[in-house]
Design an enzyme around this catalytic site. Structure first.
Site, PDB file in Angstrom:
ATOM      1  N   HIS A   1      65.725   6.934 124.254  1.00  0.00           N
ATOM      2  CA  HIS A   1      66.102   8.346 124.362  1.00  0.00           C
ATOM      3  C   HIS A   1      66.102   9.056 123.015  1.00  0.00           C
ATOM      4  O   HIS A   1      66.117  10.280 122.960  1.00  0.00           O
ATOM      5  CB  HIS A   1      67.465   8.500 125.062  1.00  0.00           C
ATOM      6  CG  HIS A   1      68.643   8.130 124.245  1.00  0.00           C
ATOM      7  ND1 HIS A   1      69.279   6.913 124.334  1.00  0.00           N
ATOM      8  CD2 HIS A   1      69.331   8.825 123.310  1.00  0.00           C
ATOM      9  CE1 HIS A   1      70.299   6.874 123.500  1.00  0.00           C
ATOM     10  NE2 HIS A   1      70.357   8.035 122.865  1.00  0.00           N
TER      11      HIS A   1
ATOM     12  N   ASP B   1      66.237   1.428 127.861  1.00  0.00           N
ATOM     13  CA  ASP B   1      66.477   2.376 126.767  1.00  0.00           C
ATOM     14  C   ASP B   1      66.195   1.711 125.425  1.00  0.00           C
ATOM     15  O   ASP B   1      67.076   1.514 124.597  1.00  0.00           O
ATOM     16  CB  ASP B   1      67.916   2.900 126.834  1.00  0.00           C
ATOM     17  CG  ASP B   1      68.142   4.089 125.906  1.00  0.00           C
ATOM     18  OD1 ASP B   1      67.146   4.663 125.427  1.00  0.00           O
ATOM     19  OD2 ASP B   1      69.323   4.432 125.670  1.00  0.00           O
TER      20      ASP B   1
ATOM     21  N   SER C   1      72.827   7.019 118.185  1.00  0.00           N
ATOM     22  CA  SER C   1      72.239   5.997 119.058  1.00  0.00           C
ATOM     23  C   SER C   1      71.114   5.251 118.360  1.00  0.00           C
ATOM     24  O   SER C   1      70.620   5.668 117.324  1.00  0.00           O
ATOM     25  CB  SER C   1      71.675   6.639 120.320  1.00  0.00           C
ATOM     26  OG  SER C   1      72.641   6.713 121.320  1.00  0.00           O
TER      27      SER C   1
END
Length: 270
Positions: free
Chosen positions: A66, A113, A198
């Site tokens: 992402h 992810d 992230s």
């Protein structure tokens, strides 16, 4: 010209902000010893840090899908050898991005992810820039394993980002976790990952076992674990990408040498 560029970039900036809802910061952690985590890198868009990543090969970074799925590769740079984002030391190595590799990333379910970033050239490995080892394909990580989460980002929901790398001791848990994730909690403290960083690594027993993915119920809520993408599910895929790229580069080099020889010039001559 400037207004045209702004109109072009605004939709992209909105998309990036949307993906940052999944991003992570460290809440309740501590400042890392400078350059003690030489495998972590900063992913930067228009000069601003947006996500973390892990150097797993001199020319490849592993991060969260992402973080890159809505970004044009040419607009991202990768900085290795970083401790303080506001202090560009001689240890920094800055790279452009050549290519992104994703593996059936599902944005709605937050599945797979994980992504690889191919850098425009290999990193120079030294005491400040190192490659992190991967687990074996399918390797499990038992409940109770002690790990280290890390990243740049806000120190609290309403606090500014931390310019220096933060880290946090966490414990692997299984409650409310999904089989393709690794989940962690920071026992007996209000701490964990959150918005802003992230893609950073979860290091367990010296190996990058997971990639920082998403949270539920707010930052450091203590009601839900933090979720990471389980790297051991993707090791064969990662190795296939590295092998294919290395073989392609070898083939191109051989073709260039054959072209030089056919031209009558010795290989390597000026």
């Amino acid at each position: 010209m400037a207004s045209c560029l702004l109109r072009t970039l605004l939709p992209l900036l909105v998309s990036i902000q949307g993906c940052l809802v999944l991003s992570s910061k460290i809440v309740g952690g501590r400042t890392a010893i400078p350059h003690s985590r030489p495998y972590i890198v900063s992913l930067q868009f228009l000069g601003n840090h947006i996500c973390g990543g892990t150097l797993i090969h001199p020319q490849f970074v592993m991060t969260a899908a992402h973080c890159v799925s809505r970004i044009i590769p040419q607009l991202m740079q990768v900085a290795a050898g970083v401790h303080d984002l506001q202090n560009q030391e001689p240890s920094w190595q800055i790279f452009n991005v050549q290519h992104f590799f994703l593996n059936n990333y599902d944005e709605n379910l937050i599945l797979n992810d994980i992504a690889l970033i191919q850098l425009d050239r290999p990193a120079t490995l030294n005491e400040n820039v190192q490659v992190a080892p991967l687990p074996n394909q399918g390797q499990s990580l038992p409940m109770g394993t002690q790990c280290l989460a890390m990243g740049w980002g806000r120190l609290g929901t309403d606090l500014p980002i931390s310019n220096v790398l933060q880290e946090l001791n966490v414990t692997v848990v299984t409650f409310q976790c999904r089989e393709h994730n690794i989940c962690t909690l920071a026992p007996r403290q209000r701490a964990g990952i959150c918005f802003g960083d992230s893609g950073g690594p979860l290091i367990c027993q010296g190996v990058v076992h997971a990639v920082d993915s998403f949270i539920r119920g707010g930052c450091a809520s203590q009601r839900f674990p933090d979720f990471f993408a389980r790297v051991s599910l993707y090791v064969d895929w990662i190795n296939s990408i590295l092998k294919n790229v290395e073989e392609e580069e070898k083939r191109k080099k051989e073709e260039e040498e054959e072209s030089w020889q056919a031209s009558g010039f010795p290989v390597g001559s000026l």
